[in-house]
Write a protein that holds these residues in place. Sequence first.
Motif, PDB file in Angstrom:
ATOM      1  N   TRP A  94      85.157  92.567  43.441  1.00 49.62           N
ATOM      2  CA  TRP A  94      83.828  92.893  42.926  1.00 49.62           C
ATOM      3  C   TRP A  94      83.278  91.788  42.017  1.00 49.62           C
ATOM      4  O   TRP A  94      82.075  91.749  41.751  1.00 49.62           O
ATOM      5  CB  TRP A  94      83.848  94.213  42.151  1.00 49.62           C
ATOM      6  CG  TRP A  94      83.691  95.439  42.992  1.00 49.62           C
ATOM      7  CD1 TRP A  94      84.598  96.442  43.176  1.00 49.62           C
ATOM      8  CD2 TRP A  94      82.537  95.820  43.759  1.00 49.62           C
ATOM      9  NE1 TRP A  94      84.089  97.420  44.003  1.00 49.62           N
ATOM     10  CE2 TRP A  94      82.825  97.059  44.375  1.00 49.62           C
ATOM     11  CE3 TRP A  94      81.291  95.230  43.979  1.00 49.62           C
ATOM     12  CZ2 TRP A  94      81.913  97.711  45.209  1.00 49.62           C
ATOM     13  CZ3 TRP A  94      80.383  95.879  44.809  1.00 49.62           C
ATOM     14  CH2 TRP A  94      80.697  97.103  45.412  1.00 49.62           C
ATOM     15  N   LEU A 105      88.760  94.807  41.146  1.00 48.97           N
ATOM     16  CA  LEU A 105      88.062  93.969  40.181  1.00 48.97           C
ATOM     17  C   LEU A 105      87.850  92.551  40.710  1.00 48.97           C
ATOM     18  O   LEU A 105      86.772  91.961  40.544  1.00 48.97           O
ATOM     19  CB  LEU A 105      88.840  93.920  38.867  1.00 48.97           C
ATOM     20  CG  LEU A 105      88.924  95.235  38.083  1.00 48.97           C
ATOM     21  CD1 LEU A 105      89.902  95.103  36.916  1.00 48.97           C
ATOM     22  CD2 LEU A 105      87.545  95.648  37.566  1.00 48.97           C
ATOM     23  N   LEU A 119      85.823 100.434  36.203  1.00 47.92           N
ATOM     24  CA  LEU A 119      84.748  99.547  36.647  1.00 47.92           C
ATOM     25  C   LEU A 119      83.556  99.601  35.688  1.00 47.92           C
ATOM     26  O   LEU A 119      82.942  98.573  35.374  1.00 47.92           O
ATOM     27  CB  LEU A 119      84.304  99.930  38.063  1.00 47.92           C
ATOM     28  CG  LEU A 119      85.298  99.614  39.189  1.00 47.92           C
ATOM     29  CD1 LEU A 119      84.817 100.208  40.502  1.00 47.92           C
ATOM     30  CD2 LEU A 119      85.488  98.108  39.335  1.00 47.92           C
TER      31      LEU A 119
END
Length: 245
Positions: free
Chosen positions: A99, A96, A169
Amino acid sequence: MKISKQEKAATRSKILVAASEVIAERGFKAASMREIARRAEVGDATIYNYFPSKEKLLYGYCENRQHEVAQALRELDGFDQYTIQEQLHQLIETELTLWLPDREFLEEVFDTTFYSPAASLVNLAETRRLFNLMVDEIINNAVEAGEIPEQPYQSLLAPLYWDYTTAVLAYWLRDDSEGFANTTRLVDQSVELITIVLQTGVIGKTMELVSFLFRTHISRTLNSFGDYTRPWKKAKRQFMASHDG
């Protein structure tokens, strides 16, 4: 002049960064290879030497991200001393975190690959393999340390965790809570549950039960089929015998 491996890696990285920026700004369909090449400050022919298509750029970026995640975990002080719950949690948190700057780009990745099972299976195979290697190592180390029992169907665990991470995600991309608090709560609670499942061996026991029920059902079905066909076989033998006579 021969280009060194380091120079090739640097050029590849520049192209991937440029691709993430352009695709995030314009969307996957509107982004062009030429514009990405300009942003990366490479020639039009050069970009095709590294990535034959926009799709390859997309998948290449995902693969590169998994290398970055693995490197971040290796550099994390004392990571090998973490519990399995802490390691699995840290893996998700690292995904996380890395990204986050490319959140818009990841949305394009999901739109073109993750939401299409066939495309995801084929085009993200290397990305999935790199992720699964990290999970396999975490699980193997936990088994060796006696933290969790040996898992009868251990080869299935990494792919299952890949599916779980993909779901996290996807949830994160739609999470509009402050500081992604809802995603944090989801990860905290679900990783704790996953750890309990691994510690109790529930997955293995469940799979063994399913396997037993399946084998039993198939066996009974075959026996029933045999009972059903036996009169027909007898009639056939009688018919053949009468004609031979």
